[in-house]
Design a protein around this motif. Structure first.
Motif, PDB file in Angstrom:
ATOM      1  N   GLU A   1       0.826  -1.200   0.000  1.00  0.00           N
ATOM      2  CA  GLU A   1       0.000   0.000   0.000  1.00  0.00           C
ATOM      3  C   GLU A   1       0.865   1.257   0.000  1.00  0.00           C
ATOM      4  O   GLU A   1       0.541   2.241  -0.694  1.00  0.00           O
ATOM      5  CB  GLU A   1      -0.929   0.000   1.220  1.00  0.00           C
ATOM      6  CG  GLU A   1      -2.045  -1.036   1.140  1.00  0.00           C
ATOM      7  CD  GLU A   1      -2.931  -1.021   2.361  1.00  0.00           C
ATOM      8  OE1 GLU A   1      -3.956  -1.715   2.359  1.00  0.00           O
ATOM      9  OE2 GLU A   1      -2.582  -0.287   3.331  1.00  0.00           O
ATOM     10  N   ARG A   2       1.963   1.217   0.767  1.00  0.00           N
ATOM     11  CA  ARG A   2       2.856   2.380   0.780  1.00  0.00           C
ATOM     12  C   ARG A   2       3.487   2.602  -0.605  1.00  0.00           C
ATOM     13  O   ARG A   2       3.600   3.739  -1.078  1.00  0.00           O
ATOM     14  CB  ARG A   2       3.943   2.189   1.846  1.00  0.00           C
ATOM     15  CG  ARG A   2       3.462   2.465   3.273  1.00  0.00           C
ATOM     16  CD  ARG A   2       4.637   2.657   4.208  1.00  0.00           C
ATOM     17  NE  ARG A   2       5.445   1.434   4.305  1.00  0.00           N
ATOM     18  CZ  ARG A   2       5.237   0.492   5.226  1.00  0.00           C
ATOM     19  NH1 ARG A   2       4.260   0.646   6.111  1.00  0.00           N
ATOM     20  NH2 ARG A   2       6.013  -0.567   5.258  1.00  0.00           N
TER      21      ARG A   2
ATOM     22  N   LYS B   1       0.863   4.187  -2.894  1.00  0.00           N
ATOM     23  CA  LYS B   1       0.657   5.603  -2.607  1.00  0.00           C
ATOM     24  C   LYS B   1       1.827   6.445  -3.093  1.00  0.00           C
ATOM     25  O   LYS B   1       1.649   7.544  -3.634  1.00  0.00           O
ATOM     26  CB  LYS B   1       0.441   5.810  -1.105  1.00  0.00           C
ATOM     27  CG  LYS B   1      -0.885   5.265  -0.594  1.00  0.00           C
ATOM     28  CD  LYS B   1      -1.025   5.524   0.900  1.00  0.00           C
ATOM     29  CE  LYS B   1      -2.358   5.012   1.415  1.00  0.00           C
ATOM     30  NZ  LYS B   1      -2.498   5.226   2.876  1.00  0.00           N
ATOM     31  N   ASN B   2       3.024   5.948  -2.913  1.00  0.00           N
ATOM     32  CA  ASN B   2       4.198   6.689  -3.368  1.00  0.00           C
ATOM     33  C   ASN B   2       4.213   6.842  -4.884  1.00  0.00           C
ATOM     34  O   ASN B   2       4.540   7.904  -5.422  1.00  0.00           O
ATOM     35  CB  ASN B   2       5.498   5.968  -2.918  1.00  0.00           C
ATOM     36  CG  ASN B   2       5.723   6.070  -1.419  1.00  0.00           C
ATOM     37  OD1 ASN B   2       5.200   6.996  -0.791  1.00  0.00           O
ATOM     38  ND2 ASN B   2       6.486   5.154  -0.861  1.00  0.00           N
TER      39      ASN B   2
END
Length: 362
Positions: free
Chosen positions: A351-352, A355-356
């Motif tokens: 998920e990170r 998003k990045n």
């Protein structure tokens, strides 16, 4: 002596209780006349405070098999007491019938009342009591006593599951069947206790009777408050007899606690010694509470070394998941927890990253 009862005082016309049945059972022994037109009495086997016992042949069945006839209690004359005794007898006979479906308990073949006296007819078990076995072949080894426990404890557990306390477990009440070597548990004290209660209702103050055998019965049973753990204590004392050949009254006792001082008379492993010690606790809360608890302790012993290798003083919480997975053993629950944590960690990382990448594109 091959019989499904413990050795007791032999019957003779002189020792026969005066309140015998109208058929004069002792006089029928060895004769062609039948008791109740069915049973040919072979001989008297013994008598005690609860009645008399006979070996008989069932002449109405093919091959005329042997059986044991037990006259349970003195003749009851009071009509109210007789009805109470009859109800208890019916209830206990049904219990014995249910228990007899187990291969290690004698089957109940018949039960009846005859002019105020109560009779049980049970399967005759051809074999030798453990008391006789010790006298003939000598004491048991630790391995043989453990095998004895593995054979007896499951049937004791079955009895307790039927909400019955035996109350009189001892070497003379355990028979090794001649046919197949199985252990058979006989002479249930539960039925005897029912008839003591009937008798106490007719004699005020008769509160000193108890069912059992001194030395084999723990304190709570002597106080007429037997529990399932009381049978566990009796099995423990039976183990001491098998290991030493000594009856319980020959052991010393701690004058303060009442504990049996058996440790200097028996050579057993430390672990089995602890199991025996817990079976023989006079304090009820300190004793094993069920046959299953003792059996689990016996079955656990072979795995103690492998379990010890899995133990560590290093707190598991201070190890990361990768270190924990390289340990020699982890329970399925712990492994599942590690897998869930690793899945969540990968999901959060994904998920990170997503998003990045969205921020860079913007």
């Amino acid at each position: 002596m091959d019989a499904s009862i413990p050795p007791t005082e032999k019957l003779t016309p002189e020792t026969q209780p005066a309140n015998q049945s109208p058929t004069q059972l002792i006089e029928l022994c060895g004769s062609e006349n039948l008791f109740r037109n069915r049973y040919q009495l072979v001989r008297g086997l013994g008598r005690g405070g609860f009645g008399v016992t006979f070996l008989a042949k069932d002449m109405k069945l093919p091959s005329n098999p042997l059986c044991v006839i037990k006259k349970l209690c003195p003749k009851v004359s009071n009509a109210i007491v007789l009805q109470r005794a009859r109800q208890r007898f019916e209830r206990e006979a049904k219990t014995l019938s249910q228990l007899g479906s187990h291969a290690q308990i004698p089957r109940l073949l018949d039960y009846f009342e005859l002019e105020g006296e109560f009779f049980l007819v049970q399967e005759y078990v051809r074999g030798r009591t453990l008391a006789k076995e010790v006298k003939l072949r000598g004491v048991f080894s630790e391995a043989e006593v453990k095998l004895f426990l593995r054979e007896l404890l499951p049937v004791l557990s079955y009895i307790h599951q039927q909400q019955v306390i035996h109350r009189d477990i001892k070497p003379p009440n355990i028979i090794r069947c001649q046919d197949d070597g199985r252990l058979v548990l006989i002479d249930f004290g539960a039925v005897k206790e029912q008839f003591i209660q009937v008798d106490e209702n007719t004699h005020k103050g008769a509160t000193t009777h108890f069912v059992g055998t001194l030395g084999f019965a723990p304190p709570e049973q002597l106080a007429l408050r037997a529990t399932y753990a009381s049978d566990v204590f009796a099995v423990g004392v039976t183990c001491l007899y098998l290991l030493t050949g000594k009856p319980p009254m020959e052991f010393d006792y701690d004058v303060d606690t009442g504990e049996v001082l058996w440790q200097h008379s028996v050579q057993v492993s430390d672990y089995f010694g602890k199991v025996l010690d817990k079976m023989l606790k006079t304090s009820l809360p300190d004793r094993y509470q069920s046959a299953e608890e003792v059996l689990r302790a016996i079955e656990l012993e072979p795995y103690l070394d492998s379990l010890a290798s899995c133990m560590s003083n290093h707190p598991l919480g201070k190890l990361d998941d990768e270190e924990m997975l390289h340990r020699s053993y982890l329970s399925p629950i712990v492994r599942t927890a590690i897998a869930i944590r690793r899945w969540r960690k990968r999901k959060l990382a994904a998920e990170r990253r997503r998003k990045n990448s969205e921020m860079i594109i913007y």
